[in-house]
Each structure stands twice: as C-alpha cells, then as structure tokens.
Design an enzyme around this catalytic site. Sequence first.
Site, PDB file in Angstrom:
ATOM      1  N   SER A  67       0.832  -1.193   0.000  1.00  0.00           N
ATOM      2  CA  SER A  67       0.000   0.000   0.000  1.00  0.00           C
ATOM      3  C   SER A  67       0.877   1.258   0.000  1.00  0.00           C
ATOM      4  O   SER A  67       1.732   1.400  -0.878  1.00  0.00           O
ATOM      5  CB  SER A  67      -0.945  -0.062   1.205  1.00  0.00           C
TER       6      SER A  67
ATOM      7  N   HIS B  60      -6.816  -6.121  -0.759  1.00  0.00           N
ATOM      8  CA  HIS B  60      -5.685  -5.197  -0.636  1.00  0.00           C
ATOM      9  C   HIS B  60      -4.560  -5.894   0.125  1.00  0.00           C
ATOM     10  O   HIS B  60      -4.727  -6.297   1.263  1.00  0.00           O
ATOM     11  CB  HIS B  60      -6.158  -3.954   0.122  1.00  0.00           C
TER      12      HIS B  60
ATOM     13  N   ASP C 266      -8.533  -3.719  -6.644  1.00  0.00           N
ATOM     14  CA  ASP C 266      -8.148  -3.125  -5.362  1.00  0.00           C
ATOM     15  C   ASP C 266      -8.650  -1.679  -5.305  1.00  0.00           C
ATOM     16  O   ASP C 266      -8.297  -0.863  -6.150  1.00  0.00           O
ATOM     17  CB  ASP C 266      -6.623  -3.170  -5.239  1.00  0.00           C
TER      18      ASP C 266
END
Length: 522
Positions: A215, A464, A436
């Site tokens: 991320s 994710h 995502d």
Amino acid sequence: MAAGMLAVTVGMPPGAAAQRRDALVWGPCDEARKTVSSDGAPTAPARAKESQVECADLRVPLDYANPYQTISLALNRIKGKASRDHNHLGVLLVNPGGPGASGRNLAKYVAAQLPESLADRFDVIGFDPRGVGDSEPALRCVDPAKYYAPPRPDEVPGNEREEAVLLGRAKEYAAACGNRWSWMLPHMTTENSARDMDAIREALGESEISFLGYSYGSYLGAVYATLFPDRVRRLVLDSVVDPRRVWYAANLDQDVAFDRRHQDFLKWTARHNDVYKLGATGKSVSFAWYAMRERLRTRPAGGVVGPSELDDIYTVGGYSDVVWPQLAKAFSAYVKKGDTEPLLAAYRRHAQNDAKAENGYAVYLGIQCRDAAWPRDWARWRADMSKLHTRAPFLTWPNAWYNAPCAFWPEPGGTPVKVQDSPELPPVMLVQAERDPATPYSGAVQMRALFGSSRLLTVPGGNHGVVFGGNRCADRYLIAYLRDGSLPGPAERAPVGPDARCAGTPEPVPAARIGARAGLGR
C-alpha cells in the site's frame, strides 16, 4: 517521552549524529511495547516466537539538513540462522503502509510466512516510522475518546449547517496538531521516512537492503529506490500507489474504486439472497443499503452506529472480502429483524477508534498533508466532491472529511520526490489485485512504466495486500524473487503488462452455508 517534547542533542560535533545512529543495541522486546499493524496484516502465527524477536531503538535526525536534533525509531528483528559469510541474503525491511502503521508486527508475520530455508537467510526488520507507535515522539493530536465519540456527525452533509460542523472538526484537528507539533510537522515527509530507512541500513552495517512494502509502503519503497538505487537488493511493491497522483488526486481515484468494490459486495450479497434476503439484484440490495444508512441518521443503532460509523465498518469490506459474510449478516439482521447487535459487534471489531488509531491518523495526515500540495480553497473541495458523489456515493464525502484537515494544515504541502528509474536499480517485483480500491490498478501500471526492469504480477479480485494473504501462487513468485531475483513472467518484458497472472482466491461463502455443509459431513 511526553507528547510534544523534542529529543534534542545539544552541542554535538559534526558527524556525531551519524555515529550515534550506528549504535544499535538489540535486546528482548518489552511486553508493554508490542505493537500490532493497523493496515490489515494478520496475526503472526506461533512459529514467530517472541523469544526469537529482538528490539532496539535508533536515533535519526529530525531534519537531515540539520542532524543535531534527533528523534527515535523503534525497531524489531527476527534474525536468520545463516552466517553472514555463507548463504546470507542480508536484511529484509517491511512496511505495511498507512502512512501511520507500525511495521513491527508485520515483520513477525513475514518471518513466519517465509519458508524456513529462506527465513534462515534473511534478517527480517520491522520498524515504527517516525511519529508512529513506540517511536519517540509519537504524534497524538486530540483526545480520541472525545473526537471519535459515536455517533459522529453524518459525513455526507445534507445542508450548509451540517457541512459547517464537519468543517469545524477538520479545522479543530489541524489546529490541534499544529499547536502540539509545530516543530515536527515540517519534517513529516515520505522523503524523510525513506532517509530513515537508509539510516537503518547504515546502522545494521549493510551495503544493501531488500524491502517489502504494501500500500503506502509501495510508495515509500519507490521513493527509497529513487533516492538510493544502488542500495537496493530486492524490491517488492504490493498494492501499488500511483506516484503521479499523490495525494489529493489519489483520494479521488480511491472514491471511484471503493464505490465499485462496494457494489461488488452488494452484488455478492444479492447472489446469496437465500441467506440474507435483502434482494436478488445488486440494485435492490443497494436500495436497502442506502435506506439503512438514512434511517441511522435519526436512529443510530444502539445509540452508537450512525451513518458515519456505518461507512467506517463497511469500508473494511473494500480492503478484504473475507469479512463480507460478517458484514452481510449484520446488514441483514438490522434490515430484516431490527437486530442491532451484529452491527454493534462489527463496529467494535472493525471501526472503534482508540489512541492507537488516533496516532495512526495523526501520522497519516502529517505525511500526506506535507508531502504534496492540497487545495486550500474549500470551494474546490466542495465542487469536486459534489460532482463525484453523484456517481460514487459510497465513500466520496467520508473520504473527503478524512483528509479535510489538509486544507487547513499548519504546514504547506511540499514537492513530492519524482519517482524515477536508475541503471543502478535491480529489477523490481510489483504485485496488484485488479479491483483493489485502496490502490487502484492504474497505479501499478504507472509504476511498471517508471521502473523499466520491473515485472507486474496481478490477481483477480480486490483484496488489498496480495502476498502472504492467502494466494499461494503469488507467494511462490515472491519466494522465488527473494531467493534468487527470479521475476514473474517471461524473460523478455512485454511492452504492456501484466507480465504474469495468478488465479484469485475463492469467493467467500456465507457462514450459514458453511455450517450446512459441515452438517452434511456428519
């Protein structure tokens, strides 16, 4: 250290700060200092025993242009068994994202997930980035019990008065952070966090590091690779941020992607209408969803879950479909039976904010508001959100208010590091789920274009964080890359990715159906 106090080293001669950074003293981890990642990393399995984990603190410059003032980073290490002169692959730093998440629980999880033959060859290093968790000082701006007291105002304002209340909260939070941390906020940037990573490398006595970032951690890794390309051994970026879009535009992209993923959840609920009885089409379930949300405006569930808390709970379903059965059950119980307890249980489990959450939020804003310029005219925000809300109503306004303190942040946004390739950078592995919502697919495509030797591995679905998240195919690609640098896909890179694709993980099954199947086996 008390909040808001600066660790100052007075009268230090030139170079002394660097000398202090080199002194790492590893020892047992204090039980009181154990941290848990806030970015979705599962609990570490028992194989990563606490007795195998060592902890240390590292002093780094607050400002790398003026290294006399220092702050402290909290580190942990799960050390490999291989000797440094025989078969050792060095260190693997990990970061779960945020910004604002601790990486120390993730280090234990990754070390436990690696095959033993590979875990023995790496020292896995986790760290709390500047301002986070047990790093000192840790940013905290408000009393979380008061600021997050439920039910909060509805974050989809119905009129100017409601908007003014929400604007007041955003201004309050920005001012509180500025009042407490005016000396630190100018130095809360991704670039400084990347330089902190290099200080960790230096203190460990390593010429190169390997890095696994999820991320926001993918952006942190890309910035590190831009600044220090010759100090990277392996680089894995999972759930990839688009470096062109930091950060206002990136949040607009998220709004569209989260709405799409929320629709995926509603359609999944419709496919299991025999269990949840909320409608047989996505449209009918969506109608039930927004009717529930509207009802909670005037009658919060249990006096706690209003529409803003509801948004928080169901945003978790965007990050992982594993929770869909629980969320659909709570949705159904409330709509069909008026039963609020499953909704309250979901709130307590997924959305109740505490001091750790407020620390993460303070760092999130500290980094994102400072990294790049944000619109300072609220009329621009209102126009953008009003327009986008018409086609992406699930998260547009809630996400805007989450980031709204950046419109009033006491420090101006800076110029982001321009992520770019280098002939000194080794091949990079990119991993991305195709739907995502938190880091949309376009980010991975852009990062692949920027890093010419990179390879992109994709999986269907929208969960994710792919590697070590249950997809064994993706894990095999990762392990091969960490072991010997083998990249996904053919040796010759195609002009357009992806370079390899794994099958997705199975779609979740309603809990009631799992129980029925178990009964058939008796």
